[in-house]
Design an enzyme around this catalytic site. Sequence first.
Site, PDB file in Angstrom:
ATOM      1  N   GLY A  62       6.882   2.036   7.244  1.00  0.00           N
ATOM      2  CA  GLY A  62       7.177   1.463   5.991  1.00  0.00           C
ATOM      3  C   GLY A  62       8.638   1.528   5.759  1.00  0.00           C
ATOM      4  O   GLY A  62       9.014   0.471   5.101  1.00  0.00           O
ATOM      5  N   ASP A  64      10.958   0.941   8.591  1.00  0.00           N
ATOM      6  CA  ASP A  64      11.780  -0.291   9.083  1.00  0.00           C
ATOM      7  C   ASP A  64      10.473  -1.180   9.822  1.00  0.00           C
ATOM      8  O   ASP A  64       9.607  -0.857  10.722  1.00  0.00           O
ATOM      9  CB  ASP A  64      12.282   0.458  10.535  1.00  0.00           C
ATOM     10  CG  ASP A  64      12.858  -1.016  11.483  1.00  0.00           C
ATOM     11  OD1 ASP A  64      12.704  -2.015  11.108  1.00  0.00           O
ATOM     12  OD2 ASP A  64      13.390  -0.650  12.324  1.00  0.00           O
ATOM     13  N   ARG A 111       4.007  -1.343  -3.909  1.00  0.00           N
ATOM     14  CA  ARG A 111       2.645  -2.316  -3.752  1.00  0.00           C
ATOM     15  C   ARG A 111       3.230  -3.407  -2.762  1.00  0.00           C
ATOM     16  O   ARG A 111       3.139  -4.671  -3.103  1.00  0.00           O
ATOM     17  CB  ARG A 111       2.195  -2.882  -5.089  1.00  0.00           C
ATOM     18  CG  ARG A 111       3.255  -3.139  -5.952  1.00  0.00           C
ATOM     19  CD  ARG A 111       2.431  -3.799  -7.099  1.00  0.00           C
ATOM     20  NE  ARG A 111       3.316  -4.274  -8.258  1.00  0.00           N
ATOM     21  CZ  ARG A 111       3.822  -3.887  -9.316  1.00  0.00           C
ATOM     22  NH1 ARG A 111       3.026  -2.401  -9.562  1.00  0.00           N
ATOM     23  NH2 ARG A 111       4.439  -4.368 -10.164  1.00  0.00           N
ATOM     24  N   SER A 173      -3.577   1.890   3.708  1.00  0.00           N
ATOM     25  CA  SER A 173      -2.668   1.382   2.513  1.00  0.00           C
ATOM     26  C   SER A 173      -3.767   1.146   1.569  1.00  0.00           C
ATOM     27  O   SER A 173      -4.602   0.437   1.617  1.00  0.00           O
ATOM     28  CB  SER A 173      -2.229   0.214   3.289  1.00  0.00           C
ATOM     29  OG  SER A 173      -1.300  -0.545   2.246  1.00  0.00           O
ATOM     30  N   GLY A 265       6.222  10.523  -1.962  1.00  0.00           N
ATOM     31  CA  GLY A 265       7.424  11.461  -2.302  1.00  0.00           C
ATOM     32  C   GLY A 265       6.950  12.845  -2.859  1.00  0.00           C
ATOM     33  O   GLY A 265       5.572  13.186  -2.480  1.00  0.00           O
ATOM     34  N   SER A 316      10.110   8.585   2.188  1.00  0.00           N
ATOM     35  CA  SER A 316      10.758   8.400   0.463  1.00  0.00           C
ATOM     36  C   SER A 316      11.665   9.299   0.275  1.00  0.00           C
ATOM     37  O   SER A 316      12.549   9.004  -0.507  1.00  0.00           O
ATOM     38  CB  SER A 316       9.381   8.655  -0.221  1.00  0.00           C
ATOM     39  OG  SER A 316       8.468   7.582  -0.083  1.00  0.00           O
TER      40      SER A 316
END
Length: 362
Positions: A62, A64, A111, A173, A265, A316
């Site tokens: 997510g 790179d 999103r 996802s 997170g 995150s």
Amino acid sequence: MIGGLFNLARPLIHRMDAETAHRLTVTALATAPALKPGADDPVLATEAFGLSFSNPVGLAAGFDKNAEAVDGALGLGFGFVEVGGVTPLPQPGNPRPRVFRLLEDEAVINRYGLNSEGMEAVAKRLGSRLRRNGLVGVNLGANKESADRAADYATLARRLAPLADFLTINVSSPNTPGLRDLQAESALDDLVARTLAARDEVATVGQRTPILIKIAPDLTIPELDGMIAVARKRGIDGLIVSNTTIARPDSLRSASKAETGGLSGKPLFTASTRILAEAFLRVEGQFPLIGVGGVDSVETAFAKIRAGATLVQFYSAMVFKGPGLAKEIKTGLATRARRAGLTRLTALIGRDAAAIARGEGL
């Protein structure tokens, strides 16, 4: 030094749109000379799915998405980097704005919708660095408009397996409509079988690329049981636990908490670590687990290991803690292992899994 510079720049970075700040960070890592981190403490050395990791701390998929900054990221001290999600054909993802910082909660909602430059762009970049050091995995996703999503994963495996140290089947996802339906036992069984067969078509002697599955933290226990049954039956090499969540804990305070998308997170830590422990108990040592979700400190990384993770990942947390976090976590984990009189941190994997699965010990 890196952490100090981030602390100075953080107010400016956090005034930017979240996606713009992300894009600038990737570009900086891609264009600046890569750092050369020192050798890792031998106590951190880890073996998983046939690979040797100098340390167990990885950069999650997510960050790179298109394999632009692999060497820059490895230079931050990560033991491995996972790029992607990658789709067979390029796709733009969802319209902006599609990333939101929840500053009060140290969380992110995204999103993106698997925005990707596509398989060939990623293959070209990975091919150009094949003889360089560092372990790199690729997270695989399906195109939004695909009529046969299982075929997409097979296509990706066939093209990218020779260029990666491991591949991850991402069926968790929440931002591609219907993608999580592929976690259902029968659908997953077909998808995994086809992906493994495609991987095997391009494998050479001694070059069988490990295949992992990344699961959601929102699974019920029966759903988890079904996924692990498929993974064990098909000989999957590992699980990544977990992706972002569609849940919204009552503790969230930020005004952005109502945005749709996957939450990552700090608020994800407890739920993702409990499902990690449940998975560890069910896998019974057949393959290793990677723990991801809410890792933002030595303490949270260590908790993932106690819950059953052989390796850990984060992404995150860099939004709030900066690029020096990998080094900080590595140093802390090595210190804990040595204080316990251990020669390998791996001795602590799953130590408290049963308690954590019961909701204790976090």
